[in-house]
Design a protein around this motif. Structure first.
Motif, PDB file in Angstrom:
ATOM      1  N   TYR A 141      -1.594  13.051  26.426  1.00 50.17           N
ATOM      2  CA  TYR A 141      -2.931  12.559  26.858  1.00 50.17           C
ATOM      3  C   TYR A 141      -2.757  11.341  27.781  1.00 50.17           C
ATOM      4  CZ  TYR A 141      -7.836  11.162  27.137  1.00 50.17           C
ATOM      5  OH  TYR A 141      -9.017  10.771  27.488  1.00 50.17           O
ATOM      6  N   LEU A 142      -1.777  10.588  27.359  1.00 48.28           N
ATOM      7  CA  LEU A 142      -1.519   9.152  28.125  1.00 48.28           C
ATOM      8  C   LEU A 142      -0.214   8.707  27.906  1.00 48.28           C
ATOM      9  CD1 LEU A 142      -2.746   6.854  29.714  1.00 48.28           C
ATOM     10  CD2 LEU A 142      -3.577   5.899  27.512  1.00 48.28           C
ATOM     11  N   GLY A 143       0.479   8.494  28.901  1.00 46.48           N
ATOM     12  CA  GLY A 143       1.722   7.729  28.435  1.00 46.48           C
ATOM     13  C   GLY A 143       3.050   8.847  28.601  1.00 46.48           C
ATOM     14  N   SER A 144       4.255   8.293  28.186  1.00 45.59           N
ATOM     15  CA  SER A 144       5.314   9.129  27.981  1.00 45.59           C
ATOM     16  C   SER A 144       6.330   8.670  26.931  1.00 45.59           C
ATOM     17  CB  SER A 144       6.185   9.144  29.216  1.00 45.59           C
ATOM     18  OG  SER A 144       5.367   9.445  30.543  1.00 45.59           O
ATOM     19  N   GLY A 145       7.160   9.530  26.282  1.00 44.07           N
ATOM     20  CA  GLY A 145       7.997   9.058  25.451  1.00 44.07           C
ATOM     21  C   GLY A 145       8.373  10.033  24.351  1.00 44.07           C
ATOM     22  N   GLN A 146       9.300   9.591  23.496  1.00 46.65           N
ATOM     23  CA  GLN A 146       9.662  10.368  22.388  1.00 46.65           C
ATOM     24  C   GLN A 146       8.676  10.485  21.227  1.00 46.65           C
ATOM     25  OE1 GLN A 146      13.183   9.549  19.844  1.00 46.65           O
ATOM     26  NE2 GLN A 146      13.932  11.411  20.786  1.00 46.65           N
ATOM     27  N   TYR A 147       8.453  11.516  20.537  1.00 48.65           N
ATOM     28  CA  TYR A 147       7.745  11.789  19.540  1.00 48.65           C
ATOM     29  C   TYR A 147       8.420  12.303  18.370  1.00 48.65           C
ATOM     30  CZ  TYR A 147       7.081  16.635  20.722  1.00 48.65           C
ATOM     31  OH  TYR A 147       7.527  18.126  21.128  1.00 48.65           O
ATOM     32  N   THR A 148       8.014  11.899  16.889  1.00 49.30           N
ATOM     33  CA  THR A 148       8.888  12.323  15.954  1.00 49.30           C
ATOM     34  C   THR A 148       7.951  13.573  15.258  1.00 49.30           C
ATOM     35  OG1 THR A 148      10.072  10.516  15.515  1.00 49.30           O
ATOM     36  CG2 THR A 148      10.030  11.901  13.564  1.00 49.30           C
ATOM     37  N   MET A 149       8.371  14.451  14.747  1.00 51.36           N
ATOM     38  CA  MET A 149       7.416  15.650  14.205  1.00 51.36           C
ATOM     39  C   MET A 149       7.859  15.890  12.937  1.00 51.36           C
ATOM     40  SD  MET A 149       6.226  19.169  15.997  1.00 51.36           S
ATOM     41  CE  MET A 149       7.708  19.873  16.094  1.00 51.36           C
TER      42      MET A 149
END
Length: 161
Positions: A141-149
């Protein structure tokens, strides 16, 4: 003759150094990042039809979303009878990613649209997902980067999830 070899050798090294620097600069300017969503070696699919399949077990995965170029990651999990699923994502502090759990037909089971820097959590509680494929949609939705799922498979009893 010795001076000629030295001149050719120096010119060859300069050409190699120039080529390497050019490739490096082009890669910096292009800003492209090789994706490895969920350890797949590539970008997770951008729709349910191209979703990256994950095993039906408790696991932690890492993914990446980039504003403007890679805004959706879809994962598919084939659920065993009598099981349900819960999914949590943790995101960068300056980003807002949403998490949606979809049925095999594409209907929304659950969604989480918490704000910037906040974790999102969805679950199949109350929906029968045993014996079907569920889709996990991570939406930038907003921004960028790595996520942990984090995916958690649980016993739902009587085949309901």
């Amino acid at each position: 003759m010795n001076d000629t070899r030295k001149t050719r050798s120096t010119a060859s090294r300069q050409a190699s150094a120039t080529a390497i620097c050019s490739i490096f600069l082009i890669s910096l300017i292009s800003g492209s990042v090789l994706a490895n969503d969920a350890g797949s070696g590539s970008d997770a699919g951008g729709s349910t039809s191209s979703a990256t399949y994950l095993p039906s077990n408790n696991s932690t995965y890492y993914g990446n979303l980039t504003q403007g170029s890679d805004t959706d990651d879809y994962y598919a999990v084939n659920m065993s009878w009598g099981t349900g699923i819960a999914v949590t994502i943790n995101i960068p502090a300056n980003s807002d990613f949403d998490l949606i759990l979809l049925s095999s037909g594409g209907a929304q089971i659950d969604s989480s649209t918490n704000g910037t820097g906040q974790s999102d959590h969805v679950t199949s509680n109350g929906t029968n997902v045993g014996g079907t494929t569920v889709y996990i949609w991570v939406d930038q939705y907003l921004g960028s980067g790595q996520y942990t799922m984090q995916i958690q498979i649980f016993s739902a009893g009587n085949g309901s999830g």
